[in-house]
Design an enzyme around this catalytic site. Sequence first.
Site, PDB file in Angstrom:
ATOM      1  N   GLY A  46       4.188  -1.169   3.417  1.00 22.03           N
ATOM      2  CA  GLY A  46       3.011  -0.397   3.773  1.00 22.03           C
ATOM      3  C   GLY A  46       2.812   0.740   2.802  1.00 22.03           C
ATOM      4  O   GLY A  46       3.747   1.150   2.098  1.00 22.03           O
ATOM      5  N   GLN A  51       0.179   8.848   0.173  1.00 24.66           N
ATOM      6  CA  GLN A  51       1.308   8.529  -0.697  1.00 24.66           C
ATOM      7  C   GLN A  51       0.867   8.298  -2.146  1.00 24.66           C
ATOM      8  O   GLN A  51       1.701   8.348  -3.049  1.00 24.66           O
ATOM      9  CB  GLN A  51       2.054   7.300  -0.188  1.00 24.66           C
ATOM     10  CG  GLN A  51       2.842   7.564   1.073  1.00 24.66           C
ATOM     11  CD  GLN A  51       3.607   6.349   1.484  1.00 24.66           C
ATOM     12  OE1 GLN A  51       3.057   5.426   2.081  1.00 24.66           O
ATOM     13  NE2 GLN A  51       4.883   6.336   1.143  1.00 24.66           N
ATOM     14  N   CYS A  89      11.334   4.636   2.943  1.00 21.97           N
ATOM     15  CA  CYS A  89       9.990   5.113   2.630  1.00 21.97           C
ATOM     16  C   CYS A  89       9.844   5.233   1.121  1.00 21.97           C
ATOM     17  O   CYS A  89      10.753   5.729   0.442  1.00 21.97           O
ATOM     18  CB  CYS A  89       9.781   6.477   3.287  1.00 21.97           C
ATOM     19  SG  CYS A  89       8.167   7.215   2.971  1.00 21.97           S
ATOM     20  N   LEU A  90       8.704   4.817   0.615  1.00 19.09           N
ATOM     21  CA  LEU A  90       8.440   4.935  -0.817  1.00 19.09           C
ATOM     22  C   LEU A  90       8.449   6.387  -1.277  1.00 19.09           C
ATOM     23  O   LEU A  90       8.737   6.671  -2.436  1.00 19.09           O
ATOM     24  CB  LEU A  90       7.081   4.304  -1.147  1.00 19.09           C
ATOM     25  CG  LEU A  90       6.955   2.813  -0.870  1.00 19.09           C
ATOM     26  CD1 LEU A  90       5.501   2.375  -1.015  1.00 19.09           C
ATOM     27  CD2 LEU A  90       7.856   2.022  -1.778  1.00 19.09           C
ATOM     28  N   HIS A 131       4.983   3.907  11.177  1.00 14.21           N
ATOM     29  CA  HIS A 131       5.348   4.659   9.971  1.00 14.21           C
ATOM     30  C   HIS A 131       4.099   5.117   9.211  1.00 14.21           C
ATOM     31  O   HIS A 131       3.994   6.279   8.808  1.00 14.21           O
ATOM     32  CB  HIS A 131       6.227   3.761   9.089  1.00 14.21           C
ATOM     33  CG  HIS A 131       6.720   4.393   7.843  1.00 14.21           C
ATOM     34  ND1 HIS A 131       8.029   4.801   7.690  1.00 14.21           N
ATOM     35  CD2 HIS A 131       6.110   4.664   6.663  1.00 14.21           C
ATOM     36  CE1 HIS A 131       8.197   5.309   6.474  1.00 14.21           C
ATOM     37  NE2 HIS A 131       7.039   5.234   5.833  1.00 14.21           N
ATOM     38  N   GLU A 132       3.144   4.213   9.007  1.00 15.00           N
ATOM     39  CA  GLU A 132       1.951   4.549   8.211  1.00 15.00           C
ATOM     40  C   GLU A 132       1.036   5.519   8.946  1.00 15.00           C
ATOM     41  O   GLU A 132       0.471   6.427   8.323  1.00 15.00           O
ATOM     42  CB  GLU A 132       1.200   3.281   7.800  1.00 15.00           C
ATOM     43  CG  GLU A 132       2.011   2.306   6.957  1.00 15.00           C
ATOM     44  CD  GLU A 132       2.730   2.915   5.771  1.00 15.00           C
ATOM     45  OE1 GLU A 132       2.222   3.885   5.165  1.00 15.00           O
ATOM     46  OE2 GLU A 132       3.825   2.430   5.445  1.00 15.00           O
ATOM     47  N   HIS A 135       2.457   8.879   8.497  1.00 15.78           N
ATOM     48  CA  HIS A 135       2.093   9.423   7.179  1.00 15.78           C
ATOM     49  C   HIS A 135       0.716  10.078   7.224  1.00 15.78           C
ATOM     50  O   HIS A 135       0.535  11.199   6.736  1.00 15.78           O
ATOM     51  CB  HIS A 135       2.049   8.316   6.117  1.00 15.78           C
ATOM     52  CG  HIS A 135       3.313   8.137   5.367  1.00 15.78           C
ATOM     53  ND1 HIS A 135       3.916   9.136   4.645  1.00 15.78           N
ATOM     54  CD2 HIS A 135       4.092   7.038   5.210  1.00 15.78           C
ATOM     55  CE1 HIS A 135       5.013   8.676   4.081  1.00 15.78           C
ATOM     56  NE2 HIS A 135       5.148   7.404   4.407  1.00 15.78           N
TER      57      HIS A 135
END
Length: 163
Positions: A46, A51, A89-90, A131-132, A135
């Site tokens: 995702g 991000q 996480c990225l 998660h997204e 964010h």
Amino acid sequence: MAERPIRLFGDPVLRSRCDVIPVGDPRAAPLVADLLENVRIPGRAGLAANQIGVGLRAFSYNIDGDVGYVINPELVEVSGEPELVEEGCLSVPGFYFPRRRYPFARVRGVDLDGNVVEISGEGLMAQALQHEVDHLDGHLYIEGLEPEAKREAMRAIRQAPWY
């Protein structure tokens, strides 16, 4: 389109709630194209707009070959007993920590034409949806860690070469 650099832990854009995207906003289509292209990079489940440095409310997902996006998503349902899952996480590259997530989640938003979209799933999809949306609300997954895991995470992050 090109690969967009990922904003890392400490970048203020990751800590701010993203703005709603009005239907017909000319920024939406290029943003969605970037999100879709960049979520297809191997190892990505995702990608939230902030991000890649864009403070607008949209994310893309890539779960088991199912690739898509949602604009203005809201988490409308979670169910089941929260389970401890390994999460990464990225924006916190190279680390995975145990985090409690609901085993089922449903997100509602819109597509580029303003049509209502609902995405739901269990397991990794449920985890990614939660998660997204976190964010886009300005929260990183490490905020939801158990206290000892959070201390360990912060210690590891401070020692990371990218920090």
